[in-house]
Design a protein around this motif. Sequence first.
Motif, mmCIF file in Angstrom:
data_model
loop_
_atom_site.group_PDB
_atom_site.id
_atom_site.type_symbol
_atom_site.label_atom_id
_atom_site.label_comp_id
_atom_site.label_asym_id
_atom_site.label_seq_id
_atom_site.Cartn_x
_atom_site.Cartn_y
_atom_site.Cartn_z
ATOM 1 N N SER A 44 0.847 -1.188 0.000
ATOM 2 C CA SER A 44 0.000 0.000 0.000
ATOM 3 C C SER A 44 0.887 1.243 0.000
ATOM 4 N N ALA A 45 0.360 2.346 -0.491
ATOM 5 C CA ALA A 45 1.122 3.600 -0.530
ATOM 6 C C ALA A 45 1.509 4.031 0.883
ATOM 7 N N LYS A 46 0.613 3.871 1.826
ATOM 8 C CA LYS A 46 0.904 4.280 3.207
ATOM 9 C C LYS A 46 2.025 3.442 3.821
ATOM 10 N N ALA A 47 1.979 2.131 3.617
ATOM 11 C CA ALA A 47 3.031 1.260 4.156
ATOM 12 C C ALA A 47 4.366 1.564 3.490
ATOM 13 N N MET A 48 4.350 1.760 2.183
ATOM 14 C CA MET A 48 5.594 2.063 1.465
ATOM 15 C C MET A 48 6.220 3.360 1.967
ATOM 16 N N HIS A 49 5.401 4.368 2.151
ATOM 17 C CA HIS A 49 5.899 5.657 2.614
ATOM 18 C C HIS A 49 6.548 5.500 3.990
ATOM 19 N N HIS A 53 10.602 5.898 5.274
ATOM 20 C CA HIS A 53 11.071 6.713 6.401
ATOM 21 C C HIS A 53 11.853 5.865 7.403
ATOM 22 N N LEU A 54 11.317 4.697 7.752
ATOM 23 C CA LEU A 54 11.964 3.836 8.754
ATOM 24 C C LEU A 54 13.324 3.346 8.270
ATOM 25 N N MET A 55 13.344 2.736 7.089
ATOM 26 C CA MET A 55 14.572 2.112 6.606
ATOM 27 C C MET A 55 15.630 3.137 6.195
ATOM 28 N N ALA A 56 15.231 4.231 5.559
ATOM 29 C CA ALA A 56 16.219 5.245 5.193
ATOM 30 C C ALA A 56 16.909 5.781 6.441
ATOM 31 N N THR A 57 16.141 5.991 7.502
ATOM 32 C CA THR A 57 16.703 6.502 8.752
ATOM 33 C C THR A 57 17.632 5.492 9.400
ATOM 34 N N VAL A 58 17.183 4.254 9.520
ATOM 35 C CA VAL A 58 17.998 3.221 10.165
ATOM 36 C C VAL A 58 19.263 2.954 9.358
ATOM 37 N N GLY A 72 14.581 3.988 -1.433
ATOM 38 C CA GLY A 72 13.269 4.505 -1.797
ATOM 39 C C GLY A 72 12.427 3.497 -2.541
ATOM 40 N N PRO A 73 11.147 3.820 -2.694
ATOM 41 C CA PRO A 73 10.174 2.875 -3.255
ATOM 42 C C PRO A 73 10.221 2.744 -4.770
ATOM 43 N N MET A 74 9.778 1.588 -5.235
ATOM 44 C CA MET A 74 9.553 1.358 -6.663
ATOM 45 C C MET A 74 8.144 1.848 -6.982
ATOM 46 N N GLY A 75 7.993 2.479 -8.100
ATOM 47 C CA GLY A 75 6.681 2.977 -8.499
ATOM 48 C C GLY A 75 5.639 1.876 -8.662
ATOM 49 N N CYS A 76 6.082 0.671 -8.965
ATOM 50 C CA CYS A 76 5.145 -0.441 -9.163
ATOM 51 C C CYS A 76 4.615 -1.002 -7.841
ATOM 52 N N ARG A 77 5.147 -0.502 -6.726
ATOM 53 C CA ARG A 77 4.715 -0.891 -5.382
ATOM 54 C C ARG A 77 5.011 -2.356 -5.051
ATOM 55 N N THR A 78 6.099 -2.900 -5.634
ATOM 56 C CA THR A 78 6.492 -4.272 -5.298
ATOM 57 C C THR A 78 7.755 -4.320 -4.449
ATOM 58 N N GLY A 79 8.366 -3.172 -4.186
ATOM 59 C CA GLY A 79 9.574 -3.176 -3.373
ATOM 60 C C GLY A 79 10.272 -1.845 -3.352
ATOM 61 N N PHE A 80 11.580 -1.910 -3.110
ATOM 62 C CA PHE A 80 12.398 -0.713 -2.915
ATOM 63 C C PHE A 80 13.726 -0.855 -3.623
ATOM 64 N N TYR A 81 14.339 0.297 -3.901
ATOM 65 C CA TYR A 81 15.702 0.336 -4.402
ATOM 66 C C TYR A 81 16.611 0.820 -3.288
ATOM 67 N N GLY A 111 10.816 11.638 10.837
ATOM 68 C CA GLY A 111 10.550 12.597 9.765
ATOM 69 C C GLY A 111 9.112 12.648 9.311
ATOM 70 N N ALA A 112 8.173 12.330 10.173
ATOM 71 C CA ALA A 112 6.770 12.258 9.766
ATOM 72 C C ALA A 112 5.921 13.439 10.246
ATOM 73 N N LYS A 113 6.574 14.476 10.693
ATOM 74 C CA LYS A 113 5.825 15.669 11.087
ATOM 75 C C LYS A 113 5.564 16.530 9.842
ATOM 76 N N LYS A 114 4.569 17.386 9.919
ATOM 77 C CA LYS A 114 4.187 18.224 8.787
ATOM 78 C C LYS A 114 5.358 19.061 8.282
ATOM 79 N N THR A 115 6.198 19.524 9.183
ATOM 80 C CA THR A 115 7.342 20.345 8.788
ATOM 81 C C THR A 115 8.473 19.521 8.169
#
Length: 142
Positions: A44-49, A53-58, A72-81, A111-115
Motif C-alpha cells: 500500500s502507498a501508506k506502508a511504502m511511505h 522513512h523507517l529504513m532510510a533513517t535506520v 526509496g520505493p519502486m513505483g510499481c509498489r512491489t519493493g524498494f531500491y 521525519g513524519a511531522k508536517k514540517t
Amino acid sequence: MNKIPSFQKNHNILSVGLHAQTDAHGITTFDLRFKKPNAGNYLSAKAMHTIEHLMATVLRNGPAGENIVYFGPMGCRTGFYLLTVNLTYSEVRALLKASIPEAIALKEIPGAKKTECGNYLEHDQAEAKQELAAYLEILNRF
C-alpha cells in the motif's frame, strides 16, 4: 530511447528477494523485491511511505551509513531500491537482516511531522512493520 536496466528484466520471472541490479558510476543498485511482480498483491502507498522513512533513517544511521546513497520505493509498489557504494551483496544482505528488526522496533516514524514530510498524513506504521517482518522472512530463507 534505450530501455533503462530495470525495464530490461523479465518481470514475469522476477521473484521476491534481494537482487543486485546494476553497477554504474561506482554505485550498486539493489532491488529489494517484497512482492512478486504482476501478481495482484502490492504494497500500500501508506506502508511504502512509512517503510521508506523507517529504513532510510535506520540505514543511514547504521554502521554502513556512509555507504548508503538512497533508499526509496519502486513505483510499481512491489519493493524498494537501495543504492550503495563499496558494499557487496553479502554485506547488504547482512545489513538488511540487522536493520529491519531495528526499523520494526522504532516507536515513532522518523521525519513524519508536517514540517518534515511532504505527505505527513499518509503513513501506516503497523502495516509497514508487517511488510518489513514478511520481507525479513524472505531474506532468512536464503
